[in-house]
Write a protein that holds these residues in place. Structure first.
Motif, PDB file in Angstrom:
ATOM      1  N   UNK A  70      -9.877  -2.749  -1.081  1.00 13.19           N
ATOM      2  CA  UNK A  70     -11.060  -2.088  -1.896  1.00 13.19           C
ATOM      3  C   UNK A  70     -12.472  -1.486  -1.243  1.00 13.19           C
ATOM      4  N   UNK A  71     -12.383  -1.868   0.574  1.00 16.51           N
ATOM      5  CA  UNK A  71     -13.551  -1.018   0.923  1.00 16.51           C
ATOM      6  C   UNK A  71     -12.497  -0.183   2.107  1.00 16.51           C
ATOM      7  N   UNK A  72     -11.519   0.126   1.383  1.00 15.83           N
ATOM      8  CA  UNK A  72     -10.784   1.654   2.204  1.00 15.83           C
ATOM      9  C   UNK A  72      -9.862   1.163   3.141  1.00 15.83           C
ATOM     10  N   UNK A  73      -9.049  -0.119   2.866  1.00 16.22           N
ATOM     11  CA  UNK A  73      -8.025  -0.337   3.922  1.00 16.22           C
ATOM     12  C   UNK A  73      -6.516   0.653   3.518  1.00 16.22           C
ATOM     13  N   UNK A  74      -6.643   1.304   4.446  1.00 20.28           N
ATOM     14  CA  UNK A  74      -4.987   1.794   4.196  1.00 20.28           C
ATOM     15  C   UNK A  74      -3.320   1.214   3.952  1.00 20.28           C
ATOM     16  N   UNK A  82       1.813  -3.272  -4.866  1.00 23.07           N
ATOM     17  CA  UNK A  82       3.115  -2.288  -5.576  1.00 23.07           C
ATOM     18  C   UNK A  82       1.830  -1.453  -6.856  1.00 23.07           C
ATOM     19  N   UNK A  83       0.677  -2.415  -7.147  1.00 21.07           N
ATOM     20  CA  UNK A  83      -0.065  -1.974  -7.724  1.00 21.07           C
ATOM     21  C   UNK A  83      -1.030  -0.627  -7.251  1.00 21.07           C
ATOM     22  N   UNK A 122      -7.746   4.677  -5.870  1.00 18.15           N
ATOM     23  CA  UNK A 122      -9.244   3.956  -5.767  1.00 18.15           C
ATOM     24  C   UNK A 122      -9.058   5.378  -6.891  1.00 18.15           C
ATOM     25  N   UNK A 123     -10.865   4.869  -7.543  1.00 20.99           N
ATOM     26  CA  UNK A 123     -11.422   5.724  -8.185  1.00 20.99           C
ATOM     27  C   UNK A 123     -11.687   6.364  -7.607  1.00 20.99           C
ATOM     28  N   UNK A 124     -12.754   7.760  -7.670  1.00 21.34           N
ATOM     29  CA  UNK A 124     -13.145   8.525  -7.341  1.00 21.34           C
ATOM     30  C   UNK A 124     -14.257   8.208  -7.145  1.00 21.34           C
ATOM     31  N   UNK A 125     -15.177   6.932  -7.550  1.00 21.51           N
ATOM     32  CA  UNK A 125     -16.562   6.471  -7.116  1.00 21.51           C
ATOM     33  C   UNK A 125     -16.090   5.557  -6.149  1.00 21.51           C
ATOM     34  N   UNK A 169     -15.555   7.814  -3.423  1.00 19.85           N
ATOM     35  CA  UNK A 169     -17.387   8.163  -2.496  1.00 19.85           C
ATOM     36  C   UNK A 169     -17.805   7.347  -1.955  1.00 19.85           C
ATOM     37  N   UNK A 170     -17.753   5.472  -2.385  1.00 22.48           N
ATOM     38  CA  UNK A 170     -18.332   4.854  -1.901  1.00 22.48           C
ATOM     39  C   UNK A 170     -17.758   4.363  -0.661  1.00 22.48           C
ATOM     40  N   UNK A 171     -16.421   4.394  -0.570  1.00 29.75           N
ATOM     41  CA  UNK A 171     -15.701   4.501   1.347  1.00 29.75           C
ATOM     42  C   UNK A 171     -16.558   5.229   2.169  1.00 29.75           C
TER      43      UNK A 171
END
Length: 367
Positions: free
Chosen positions: A292-296, A322-323, A329-332, A335-337
């Motif tokens: 959620x915080x942008x982990x690759x 897998x999910x 991640x959504x566009x919003x 953008x947050x990341x």
């Protein structure tokens, strides 16, 4: 002495802590120290070394005062010079260096160390009033302040500091009392040390105070260190960043505090990210938070493995990866990341000052 010669001499001393001395002068001739170490202003960190005139140093296989002297000088910036004594001029070639001239400073464990470790406040006060040295160090450069801090003895820490204890003294591992206080999880000790000027970002190549707080799992200490300016990207050669440590130890609260403050979620240690650690410990909540915080999820370590490669097939963590592989991640969220990545360290402080609706500030702050 040239820098290369200094490096070679110190390397020789570290490999051969026992040294033999052979005075070359007459019996009545005034002798000089076999080895003198003077603190240098040179930024390289080496120290000029001068062999005493008329003294021939040879290797020996016993003792360790030279090694301890070198360590003491490196880790205690308050010392300006150490002299190694070779003994009486009449000594022969088989006599080894007997001691280092550090009167009332270099010692084995002292009563002050014991009182500080046990939290014996009255005993410590009596020792200080009787003139005991509060900066005495053991052979591994541990001071009474290290002892008190590591065991969370707040009152002893206050007494020692009031008596002149060096707040940023280093032990043989390079750790300061603040590192030890964070390792103990004692928020009160941490506050006292910081109020006396302890460096939150000491120049270390090992674990920083923030690393130690994350190892212990003390979210209070982590938040306090962040508030006073701890380097979120401090790198330890063994542990990586504080975020690596928090994830490897599964301290979710500490990891979240670091991420919200702006820690780089994809910081790498040998190409290994915090997400690799979360996968290895099989912590689904940690995996989800990092993503959620942008982990690759596609980052590969030095073995060419993705975080998901460290999970068992059909396990909760494997299903989680897998999910997210099937559901980006959504566009919003993206953008947050992106905004938080641009904000960098101290992201919360910067985002709070943006001239945007409060609801957006809350979203960018993960509140």
């Amino acid at each position: 002495m040239a820098g290369l010669e200094v490096a070679k001499l110190l390397a020789e001393l570290l490999r051969n802590p026992g040294m033999r001395a052979q005075p070359a002068g007459t019996a009545g001739q005034a002798r000089q120290p076999a080895l003198r170490l003077d603190r240098s202003k040179d930024r390289s960190g080496w120290f000029p070394c001068q062999r005493g005139r008329g003294v021939n140093l040879e290797r020996a296989d016993s003792g360790g005062p030279v090694l301890a002297a070198v360590s003491l000088l490196i880790h205690n910036p308050g010392r300006s010079r150490l002299d190694v004594d070779v003994g009486a001029p009449s000594m022969g070639t088989d006599d080894v260096i007997s001691h280092v001239s550090l009167p009332r400073f270099w010692a084995d464990r002292t009563p002050v160390h014991e009182a500080a470790r046990r939290g014996e406040i009255l005993q410590l006060q009596q020792l200080i009033e009787s003139g005991a040295c509060v900066n005495a160090v053991t052979y591994d450069s541990i001071t009474p302040l290290h002892e008190a801090s590591l065991r969370g003895q707040t009152q002893c820490v206050k007494l020692l500091l009031a008596a002149g204890a060096q707040v940023d003294a280093r032990n043989i591992d390079g750790s300061t009392p603040l590192c030890d206080a964070c390792a103990s999880g004692s928020i009160e000790c941490v506050k006292v040390l910081l109020s006396h000027g302890a460096k939150v970002n000491p120049p270390l190549y090992t674990a920083s105070p923030l690393h130690e707080a994350c190892m212990n799992g003390s979210s209070e200490c982590v938040q306090l260190l962040i508030d006073v300016g701890a380097n979120l990207e401090a790198h330890d050669c063994h542990f990586g960043t504080p975020l690596h440590v928090a994830c490897a130890r599964e301290h979710l609260d500490c990891a979240k505090l670091l991420l919200k403050a702006g820690a780089n979620v994809n910081a790498a240690k040998l190409h290994e990210t915090a997400l690799h650690h979360a996968a290895k410990v099989k912590n689904v909540d940690l995996v989800e938070m990092l993503i959620e915080f942008g982990g690759n999820i596609y980052a590969r370590d030095n073995r060419g493995k993705k975080p998901s490669d460290y999970t068992w097939s059909s396990s909760p963590t494997a299903k989680c990866f897998e999910y997210y592989e099937k559901t980006p991640l959504s566009l919003s969220q993206l953008c947050r990341v992106t905004v938080r990545k641009a904000a960098g360290q101290r992201a919360l402080e910067k985002i709070a000052k943006l001239n945007i609706p409060p609801r957006l500030i809350q979203y960018l702050s993960y509140n």
